[in-house]
Design a protein around this motif. Sequence first.
Motif, PDB file in Angstrom:
ATOM      1  N   VAL A 135       1.377  -8.979  -2.849  1.00  0.00           N
ATOM      2  CA  VAL A 135       0.083  -8.533  -3.355  1.00  0.00           C
ATOM      3  C   VAL A 135       0.144  -7.015  -3.462  1.00  0.00           C
ATOM      4  O   VAL A 135       0.150  -6.318  -2.445  1.00  0.00           O
ATOM      5  N   CYS A 136       0.199  -6.507  -4.690  1.00  0.00           N
ATOM      6  CA  CYS A 136       0.386  -5.070  -4.902  1.00  0.00           C
ATOM      7  C   CYS A 136      -0.951  -4.417  -5.218  1.00  0.00           C
ATOM      8  O   CYS A 136      -1.501  -4.580  -6.311  1.00  0.00           O
ATOM      9  N   ILE A 137      -1.475  -3.654  -4.272  1.00  0.00           N
ATOM     10  CA  ILE A 137      -2.782  -3.025  -4.401  1.00  0.00           C
ATOM     11  C   ILE A 137      -2.711  -1.711  -5.178  1.00  0.00           C
ATOM     12  O   ILE A 137      -3.666  -1.321  -5.846  1.00  0.00           O
ATOM     13  N   THR A 138      -1.594  -1.032  -5.122  1.00  0.00           N
ATOM     14  CA  THR A 138      -1.449   0.326  -5.659  1.00  0.00           C
ATOM     15  C   THR A 138      -1.907   0.448  -7.103  1.00  0.00           C
ATOM     16  O   THR A 138      -1.544  -0.370  -7.945  1.00  0.00           O
ATOM     17  N   GLU A 139      -2.686   1.504  -7.382  1.00  0.00           N
ATOM     18  CA  GLU A 139      -3.074   1.799  -8.758  1.00  0.00           C
ATOM     19  C   GLU A 139      -2.269   2.975  -9.283  1.00  0.00           C
ATOM     20  O   GLU A 139      -1.625   3.698  -8.520  1.00  0.00           O
ATOM     21  N   GLY A 140      -2.279   3.149 -10.602  1.00  0.00           N
ATOM     22  CA  GLY A 140      -1.567   4.260 -11.206  1.00  0.00           C
ATOM     23  C   GLY A 140      -0.073   4.055 -11.311  1.00  0.00           C
ATOM     24  O   GLY A 140       0.679   5.019 -11.511  1.00  0.00           O
ATOM     25  N   VAL A 141       0.386   2.810 -11.209  1.00  0.00           N
ATOM     26  CA  VAL A 141       1.819   2.535 -11.335  1.00  0.00           C
ATOM     27  C   VAL A 141       2.224   2.656 -12.807  1.00  0.00           C
ATOM     28  O   VAL A 141       1.558   2.082 -13.679  1.00  0.00           O
ATOM     29  N   PRO A 142       3.277   3.403 -13.135  1.00  0.00           N
ATOM     30  CA  PRO A 142       3.712   3.494 -14.533  1.00  0.00           C
ATOM     31  C   PRO A 142       3.981   2.114 -15.127  1.00  0.00           C
ATOM     32  O   PRO A 142       4.559   1.249 -14.462  1.00  0.00           O
ATOM     33  N   PHE A 162       0.852  -1.193   0.000  1.00  0.00           N
ATOM     34  CA  PHE A 162       0.000   0.000   0.000  1.00  0.00           C
ATOM     35  C   PHE A 162       0.884   1.237   0.000  1.00  0.00           C
ATOM     36  O   PHE A 162       0.817   2.050   0.914  1.00  0.00           O
ATOM     37  N   VAL A 163       1.720   1.390  -0.994  1.00  0.00           N
ATOM     38  CA  VAL A 163       2.593   2.562  -1.052  1.00  0.00           C
ATOM     39  C   VAL A 163       2.224   3.382  -2.274  1.00  0.00           C
ATOM     40  O   VAL A 163       1.647   2.863  -3.233  1.00  0.00           O
ATOM     41  N   PRO A 164       2.524   4.695  -2.286  1.00  0.00           N
ATOM     42  CA  PRO A 164       2.228   5.523  -3.455  1.00  0.00           C
ATOM     43  C   PRO A 164       2.877   4.975  -4.720  1.00  0.00           C
ATOM     44  O   PRO A 164       3.927   4.312  -4.670  1.00  0.00           O
TER      45      PRO A 164
END
Length: 296
Positions: free
Chosen positions: A99-106, A77-79
Amino acid sequence: MAIWLNSDSLILVQGMTGAEGRKHAQRMLSSGSKVVAGVTPGKGGQSVEFEDGVTVPVFGSVAEAMAATGANVSVVFVPAKFTRGAVIEAVDAGIPLVVCITEGVPVKDTAEFNAYAQQSGTTQLIGPNCPGIISPELSNAGIIPASITGKGPIGLVSKSGTLTYQMMFELGDIGFTTAVGIGGDPIVGTTHIDCLQAFEDDPETELIIMIGEIGGDAEERAAAYITEHITKPVVGYVAGFTAPEGKTMGHAGAIVSGSSGTAEAKKVAMEAAGVRVGRTPSEAAQIARELLAKKA
């Protein structure tokens, strides 16, 4: 049984001291998950207080958290701008599941850390931009509501978070072994095919539901894999039957070009592989009920 996540899963949360990480760590704890550590660089030695008197220690690195607690699952849950570094750190620490929840990752970052995880040979990556994974009544890693379903014989893999929740709710009286939200970005770590094979190998999964959406060819590739490798019944649904051609719809990967990537084309490919496809989520749920009733 379940795939990748069970009652032995010990979860650390990268970014637990942030608002989202803290909120969802509480939800995971409330659902019975074993959240044993938080990781925030520079905040090692602190702790976070949760409901019911639960205190979870914070460590400065994933490696330190794993060494101290035995954690074997990381929920990220990181920016977005820090996600690449966070996932690579978890892979370097040798954690089995991220498990990577973050959205908007390049997309460039995702391509790099996905390849890094695959090359490691030790870390299964789910996401990014996904709701996570839940094995009802055993463990929950991510943001999937735990109260909408129970344990049962259905395995679910879905690109869409909200459709994951809807399908779990519609079939909540039957229940699931594991539900995996793989995310809707153009590049994701765990694919439909990965989940199909895991459910095929899981003795308690009797039926698989596969939810896709317009854009790309992941569902067509999954259909080809089903033909060759999957013996269990598979029910499908493809979001986007009414989507206009040439427009990006919601997820970054959901764009149709000509006949390629349309819901209808995916439906045809899946049905050619023996998959029963519903035109709505409710229809797909009803098909699953009928197939399970025949097996009973």
